[in-house]
Write a protein that holds these residues in place. Structure first.
Motif, short mmCIF file in Angstrom:
data_model
loop_
_atom_site.label_atom_id
_atom_site.label_comp_id
_atom_site.label_asym_id
_atom_site.label_seq_id
_atom_site.Cartn_x
_atom_site.Cartn_y
_atom_site.Cartn_z
N SER A 1 0.86 -1.23 0.08
CA SER A 1 0.10 -0.14 0.24
C SER A 1 0.94 1.25 0.04
O SER A 1 0.20 2.26 0.01
CB SER A 1 -1.04 0.10 1.22
N GLY A 2 2.05 1.08 -0.04
CA GLY A 2 3.12 1.93 0.09
C GLY A 2 3.21 3.00 -1.28
O GLY A 2 2.49 2.84 -2.26
N GLU A 3 4.03 3.88 -1.31
CA GLU A 3 4.30 4.80 -2.46
C GLU A 3 4.41 4.34 -3.73
O GLU A 3 3.84 4.53 -4.93
CB GLU A 3 5.20 5.69 -2.12
N GLY A 4 5.36 3.21 -3.91
CA GLY A 4 5.37 2.60 -5.07
C GLY A 4 6.47 3.37 -6.10
O GLY A 4 7.03 4.38 -5.47
N PRO A 5 6.13 3.39 -7.22
CA PRO A 5 5.36 2.28 -7.99
C PRO A 5 5.78 1.22 -8.13
O PRO A 5 6.82 0.79 -7.95
CB PRO A 5 5.02 3.08 -9.30
N PHE A 6 4.69 0.01 -8.11
CA PHE A 6 5.08 -1.31 -8.12
C PHE A 6 4.25 -2.01 -9.54
O PHE A 6 2.85 -1.56 -9.92
CB PHE A 6 4.47 -1.97 -7.02
N THR A 7 4.78 -2.84 -9.74
CA THR A 7 3.92 -3.60 -10.90
C THR A 7 3.63 -5.42 -10.19
O THR A 7 4.75 -5.78 -9.80
CB THR A 7 4.63 -3.78 -12.11
N VAL A 8 2.64 -5.53 -10.13
CA VAL A 8 2.53 -6.96 -9.52
C VAL A 8 1.66 -7.94 -10.50
O VAL A 8 0.52 -7.48 -11.19
CB VAL A 8 1.35 -6.82 -8.29
#
Length: 193
Positions: free
Chosen positions: A76-83
């Motif tokens: 839920s953090g800032e990221g960005p992430f790709t999941v």
């Protein structure tokens, strides 16, 4: 490296990579219409990767796994992430009792599996398929937040991810937007070594 915010894959159970154009504009990624329709409901960008997953019953097992592994705050953090997010059906392919054991007795191993599904940055389907094309027959190597690698290949309009054990997962829906990254839906849980 930020707080290792693997969107549902900082617990690899909600796994993925980096792109920019919508899946409809990308011939190399096959999209399951049902999954795409389900994921498109509502304004996904209004919530984090975890919130988007929580809002879709097809990810209830992933959400439970992320919670058990203590990765909810990270994803839920800032990221960005790709999941690269395994849907419930992907978890159902695992041997009987595996999910229960991982979520109760082997949460550290579960965390490693889940983060294997997460990539730093926002990688959309168009970017991923271009990287696969540029990489050639060997496939494109993706480094995940747990430090392992996946190999992405494309054939007949479908993107396939190969894990460290030789297992494969097919990308069934792409570019589900969240406020801290993107989700690509996969049909099999990927395993690190």
């Amino acid at each position: 490296m930020k707080t290792l915010n693997l969107a549902l894959a900082t617990a690899a159970s909600i796994a993925l990579v980096a792109c920019g154009a919508p899946a409809e504009d990308t011939d190399a990624v096959a999209m399951d219409d049902t999954a795409a329709d389900t994921m498109a409901n509502g304004d996904a960008a209004a919530g984090t990767i975890v919130e988007v997953a929580q809002g879709n019953e097809d990810f209830s097992t992933l959400v439970a796994a992320v919670t058990a592994a203590g990765l909810g705050e990270t994803l839920s953090g800032e990221g960005p992430f790709t999941v690269f997010a395994p849907a419930n059906a992907a978890f159902e392919k695992l041997p009987d009792g595996t999910v229960e054991t991982l979520t109760t007795d082997e949460t550290e191993k579960l965390g490693s599996i889940l983060t294997y599904h997460v990539v730093e940055g926002s990688v959309d389907a168009a970017t991923l398929t271009a990287a696969i094309t540029d990489a050639g027959e060997e496939g494109y190597t993706i480094t995940t937040v747990n430090g392992g690698t996946l190999t992405a290949t494309a054939a007949d309009g479908t993107v396939t991810l190969t894990d460290a054990t030789g297992g494969t997962a097919t990308v069934t829906a792409t570019d589900v937007a969240a406020s801290n990254g993107l989700i690509h839906v996969i049909d099999t849980v990927l395993m690190p070594e």
